[in-house]
Design a protein around this motif. Structure first.
Motif, PDB file in Angstrom:
ATOM      1  N   LYS A  45      31.090  56.302  44.285  1.00 28.00           N
ATOM      2  CA  LYS A  45      30.922  55.285  43.434  1.00 28.00           C
ATOM      3  C   LYS A  45      29.446  55.220  43.158  1.00 28.00           C
ATOM      4  O   LYS A  45      29.009  54.934  44.325  1.00 28.00           O
ATOM      5  CB  LYS A  45      31.595  54.118  43.431  1.00 28.00           C
ATOM      6  CG  LYS A  45      31.535  53.324  42.503  1.00 28.00           C
ATOM      7  CD  LYS A  45      32.459  51.792  42.767  1.00 28.00           C
ATOM      8  CE  LYS A  45      32.059  50.848  43.501  1.00 28.00           C
ATOM      9  NZ  LYS A  45      30.933  49.889  42.884  1.00 28.00           N
ATOM     10  N   ARG A  46      28.845  55.050  42.199  1.00 27.95           N
ATOM     11  CA  ARG A  46      27.557  54.621  42.115  1.00 27.95           C
ATOM     12  C   ARG A  46      27.388  53.128  42.506  1.00 27.95           C
ATOM     13  O   ARG A  46      28.242  52.229  42.219  1.00 27.95           O
ATOM     14  CB  ARG A  46      26.873  54.908  40.728  1.00 27.95           C
ATOM     15  CG  ARG A  46      26.691  56.089  40.658  1.00 27.95           C
ATOM     16  CD  ARG A  46      25.761  56.511  39.272  1.00 27.95           C
ATOM     17  NE  ARG A  46      25.877  57.964  38.740  1.00 27.95           N
ATOM     18  CZ  ARG A  46      25.304  58.887  39.387  1.00 27.95           C
ATOM     19  NH1 ARG A  46      24.896  58.603  40.595  1.00 27.95           N
ATOM     20  NH2 ARG A  46      25.610  60.064  38.933  1.00 27.95           N
ATOM     21  N   GLU A  47      26.260  52.693  42.931  1.00 27.17           N
ATOM     22  CA  GLU A  47      26.276  51.129  43.729  1.00 27.17           C
ATOM     23  C   GLU A  47      26.517  50.192  42.627  1.00 27.17           C
ATOM     24  O   GLU A  47      27.222  49.303  43.104  1.00 27.17           O
ATOM     25  CB  GLU A  47      24.799  50.909  44.100  1.00 27.17           C
ATOM     26  CG  GLU A  47      24.497  49.758  44.803  1.00 27.17           C
ATOM     27  CD  GLU A  47      23.175  49.785  45.410  1.00 27.17           C
ATOM     28  OE1 GLU A  47      22.659  48.624  46.014  1.00 27.17           O
ATOM     29  OE2 GLU A  47      22.643  50.804  45.778  1.00 27.17           O
ATOM     30  N   LYS A  48      25.915  50.340  41.500  1.00 29.79           N
ATOM     31  CA  LYS A  48      26.273  49.065  40.522  1.00 29.79           C
ATOM     32  C   LYS A  48      27.494  49.443  39.547  1.00 29.79           C
ATOM     33  O   LYS A  48      27.780  48.716  38.448  1.00 29.79           O
ATOM     34  CB  LYS A  48      25.024  48.797  39.918  1.00 29.79           C
ATOM     35  CG  LYS A  48      24.038  48.379  40.672  1.00 29.79           C
ATOM     36  CD  LYS A  48      23.037  47.691  40.022  1.00 29.79           C
ATOM     37  CE  LYS A  48      21.940  47.082  41.082  1.00 29.79           C
ATOM     38  NZ  LYS A  48      20.668  46.733  40.280  1.00 29.79           N
ATOM     39  N   ALA A  49      27.971  50.747  39.651  1.00 34.01           N
ATOM     40  CA  ALA A  49      29.142  50.938  38.939  1.00 34.01           C
ATOM     41  C   ALA A  49      30.371  50.479  38.821  1.00 34.01           C
ATOM     42  O   ALA A  49      30.577  49.987  39.951  1.00 34.01           O
ATOM     43  CB  ALA A  49      29.340  52.500  38.722  1.00 34.01           C
ATOM     44  N   LYS A  50      31.305  50.336  37.907  1.00 42.85           N
ATOM     45  CA  LYS A  50      32.433  49.386  37.946  1.00 42.85           C
ATOM     46  C   LYS A  50      33.404  50.539  38.726  1.00 42.85           C
ATOM     47  O   LYS A  50      34.477  49.994  39.480  1.00 42.85           O
ATOM     48  CB  LYS A  50      33.019  49.006  36.954  1.00 42.85           C
ATOM     49  CG  LYS A  50      34.192  48.336  36.809  1.00 42.85           C
ATOM     50  CD  LYS A  50      34.488  47.900  35.318  1.00 42.85           C
ATOM     51  CE  LYS A  50      35.927  47.045  35.230  1.00 42.85           C
ATOM     52  NZ  LYS A  50      36.436  46.517  34.039  1.00 42.85           N
TER      53      LYS A  50
END
Length: 66
Positions: A45-50
């Motif tokens: 998961k990308r750092e700021k992705a939901k």
């Protein structure tokens, strides 16, 4: 049906490691030995992705190498 080869690198860290590195004179942590002898899942998961953009479930040793 012909298959694919996927190579990836990931950086895994924790808040506890960051804190221990910040403290001068701290005793270095002992390395962890991870044993994957049961089925498991990996999520990327990308750092700021939901939501994660990749998920992988390993149920046997077919994809693993020693």
């Amino acid at each position: 049906e012909k298959g694919a080869i996927v190579e990836s690198e990931a950086l895994v860290s924790s808040a506890a490691e960051a804190v221990s590195e910040a403290i001068e004179g701290a005793i270095p942590p002992t390395p962890k030995k991870l044993i994957f002898d049961k089925k498991f899942m990996v999520f990327l998961k990308r750092e700021k992705a939901k939501n994660p953009y990749f998920a992988l479930q390993i149920t046997d040793a077919e994809l693993l190498t020693k």
